[in-house]
Design a protein around this motif. Structure first.
Motif, PDB file in Angstrom:
ATOM      1  N   UNK A 144       0.856  -1.189   0.000  1.00  0.00           N
ATOM      2  CA  UNK A 144       0.000   0.000   0.000  1.00  0.00           C
ATOM      3  C   UNK A 144       0.891   1.237   0.000  1.00  0.00           C
ATOM      4  N   UNK A 145       0.611   2.152  -0.909  1.00  0.00           N
ATOM      5  CA  UNK A 145       1.343   3.420  -0.996  1.00  0.00           C
ATOM      6  C   UNK A 145       0.367   4.550  -0.703  1.00  0.00           C
ATOM      7  N   UNK A 146       0.688   5.376   0.293  1.00  0.00           N
ATOM      8  CA  UNK A 146      -0.175   6.495   0.681  1.00  0.00           C
ATOM      9  C   UNK A 146       0.598   7.798   0.557  1.00  0.00           C
ATOM     10  N   UNK A 147      -0.090   8.916   0.345  1.00  0.00           N
ATOM     11  CA  UNK A 147       0.605  10.199   0.166  1.00  0.00           C
ATOM     12  C   UNK A 147       1.285  10.711   1.425  1.00  0.00           C
ATOM     13  N   UNK A 148       0.720  10.425   2.609  1.00  0.00           N
ATOM     14  CA  UNK A 148       1.305  10.963   3.840  1.00  0.00           C
ATOM     15  C   UNK A 148       0.728  10.245   5.046  1.00  0.00           C
ATOM     16  N   UNK A 149       1.575   9.547   5.787  1.00  0.00           N
ATOM     17  CA  UNK A 149       1.097   8.910   7.011  1.00  0.00           C
ATOM     18  C   UNK A 149       0.951   9.933   8.131  1.00  0.00           C
ATOM     19  N   UNK A 150       1.424  11.162   7.900  1.00  0.00           N
ATOM     20  CA  UNK A 150       1.221  12.227   8.886  1.00  0.00           C
ATOM     21  C   UNK A 150      -0.204  12.763   8.840  1.00  0.00           C
ATOM     22  N   UNK A 151      -0.917  12.491   7.755  1.00  0.00           N
ATOM     23  CA  UNK A 151      -2.304  12.933   7.621  1.00  0.00           C
ATOM     24  C   UNK A 151      -3.205  11.908   8.318  1.00  0.00           C
ATOM     25  N   UNK A 152      -3.947  12.318   9.352  1.00  0.00           N
ATOM     26  CA  UNK A 152      -4.770  11.360  10.105  1.00  0.00           C
ATOM     27  C   UNK A 152      -5.771  10.605   9.238  1.00  0.00           C
ATOM     28  N   UNK A 153      -6.293  11.244   8.202  1.00  0.00           N
ATOM     29  CA  UNK A 153      -7.263  10.565   7.342  1.00  0.00           C
ATOM     30  C   UNK A 153      -6.650   9.334   6.688  1.00  0.00           C
ATOM     31  N   UNK A 154      -5.454   9.497   6.121  1.00  0.00           N
ATOM     32  CA  UNK A 154      -4.821   8.363   5.452  1.00  0.00           C
ATOM     33  C   UNK A 154      -4.471   7.256   6.440  1.00  0.00           C
ATOM     34  N   UNK A 155      -4.030   7.635   7.632  1.00  0.00           N
ATOM     35  CA  UNK A 155      -3.685   6.610   8.616  1.00  0.00           C
ATOM     36  C   UNK A 155      -4.921   5.843   9.058  1.00  0.00           C
ATOM     37  N   UNK A 156      -6.049   6.527   9.219  1.00  0.00           N
ATOM     38  CA  UNK A 156      -7.274   5.825   9.597  1.00  0.00           C
ATOM     39  C   UNK A 156      -7.721   4.869   8.493  1.00  0.00           C
ATOM     40  N   UNK A 157      -7.503   5.267   7.236  1.00  0.00           N
ATOM     41  CA  UNK A 157      -7.831   4.384   6.124  1.00  0.00           C
ATOM     42  C   UNK A 157      -6.890   3.187   6.090  1.00  0.00           C
ATOM     43  N   UNK A 158      -5.608   3.414   6.373  1.00  0.00           N
ATOM     44  CA  UNK A 158      -4.638   2.319   6.428  1.00  0.00           C
ATOM     45  C   UNK A 158      -5.045   1.294   7.485  1.00  0.00           C
TER      46      UNK A 158
END
Length: 343
Positions: free
Chosen positions: A72-86
């Motif tokens: 999985x490649x995400x734009x930013x793990x610092x962004x809470x939205x992406x981390x919650x999706x992860x």
């Protein structure tokens, strides 16, 4: 006259000429051909012969291996939205006995390209991608998805044949504006981030259409481009207030922007929601703990993750195309920033 040889045709070229998805072309030309129709298989093979396509046997053997891992490649793990999706993706994979390998592209196209290349070597059975940019990420995503079965979440690049699952942006932003209209809002401002996010482009377009329909005013000058940060939103609000702008509500296209807007408005002595209402989009965990708490459009992340994982691991996405682009409706969560019940 140049003696350079023409570039060798790729699997993605075969798929495009044949009018099928990359995964279907791969199956037609190798293992798994029994899972598609004989007509499709023969058509793809005929196109491959005409184009002179030759599979790389080393790459193919790597792709046919089973690792029990999904990348999985995400734009930013610092962004809470992406981390919650992860987190939701990891839970869905764990239910199937699969492990997640996570990469953070840090909103960098070059880092994203390197990370995608890393997943092409056969270390994963599939790949979930949240692209950095809907245009500039397209070449790297196209290359990798021709080698590794891939699904996009939340955002999509300019490859209509590549499956994608995300929130229904049109429904979401119209729901937010309808809520504000019901509370008497007539003039609104908007904090956006369309520079990298096609979802935001859709939300801005639909917000303008909905504002006209609802009899609300959304001036071009009151739509301000921001980055994914609280500080960017604070700067945007400061700039708008310096111009003497006043509105009934500020619509923010993610919750980080809403938190920044609320912070700056309160810093300047404005009461929320009495002087101005504020809405977000996503419903990250911080939204409910902000004071005032943020009214927002909750993205159904568990459902988005479930659909994305199922699409990646099943045969449903083999034909690609718009039939495998899923838009999941979100839910309006009314809190203090628009006058919801306190406590």
């Amino acid at each position: 006259m140049s003696n350079a040889e023409p570039p060798r045709p790729r699997l993605v070229d075969v798929a495009r000429v044949a009018g099928v998805s990359v995964s279907t072309a791969s199956r037609a030309l190798g293992r798994g051909s029994e899972l598609i129709s004989a007509q499709t298989r023969d058509h793809v093979r005929d196109v491959a012969r005409r184009l002179g396509y030759q599979a790389n046997p080393v790459a193919r053997s790597l792709r046919l291996a089973r690792t029990g891992q999904i990348g999985m490649v995400v734009p930013s793990i610092a962004n809470p939205f992406f981390m919650e999706l992860v987190v939701q993706v990891e839970h869905r994979l764990a239910e199937r006995g699969l492990a997640l390998l996570l990469s953070d592209s840090q909103m960098s196209l070059s880092k994203e390209d390197v990370q995608l290349r890393g997943f092409e070597s056969g270390q994963v059975d599939g790949l979930i991608i949240i692209p950095c940019h809907e245009s500039f990420s397209t070449p790297a995503v196209e290359r990798t998805s021709s080698l590794v079965r891939s699904v996009q979440l939340d955002r999509a690049v300019q490859l209509p044949e590549l499956p994608m699952v995300g929130v229904d942006d049109r429904h979401g932003i119209r729901t937010v504006l309808a809520h504000l209209q019901s509370l008497g809002a007539s003039r609104i401002a908007m904090l956006s981030n369309t520079g990298s996010d096609l979802s935001s482009v859709t939300r801005v377009r639909e917000a303008r259409a909905a504002a006209d329909e609802f009899g609300m005013r959304l001036s071009e000058s009151d739509v301000v481009e921001c980055s994914f940060s609280v500080e960017s939103a604070r700067e945007a609000i400061a700039s708008l207030l310096t111009r003497g702008s006043r509105w009934d509500a500020v619509v923010c296209l993610n919750d980080l922007l809403a938190i920044g807007a609320i912070t700056e408005l309160r810093h300047r002595g404005m009461r929320i929601p009495e002087d101005v209402m504020v809405t977000g989009f996503d419903d990250i965990q911080f939204a409910q703990f902000m004071r005032p708490s943020v009214t927002t459009l909750r993205q159904p992340l568990a459902e988005i993750a479930r659909l994305g994982v199922e699409l990646l691991l099943s045969d449903e996405g083999d034909e690609g195309g718009s039939a495998h682009r899923f838009a999941v409706k979100g839910e309006l969560i009314v809190r203090e920033s628009t006058g919801g019940l306190r406590g």
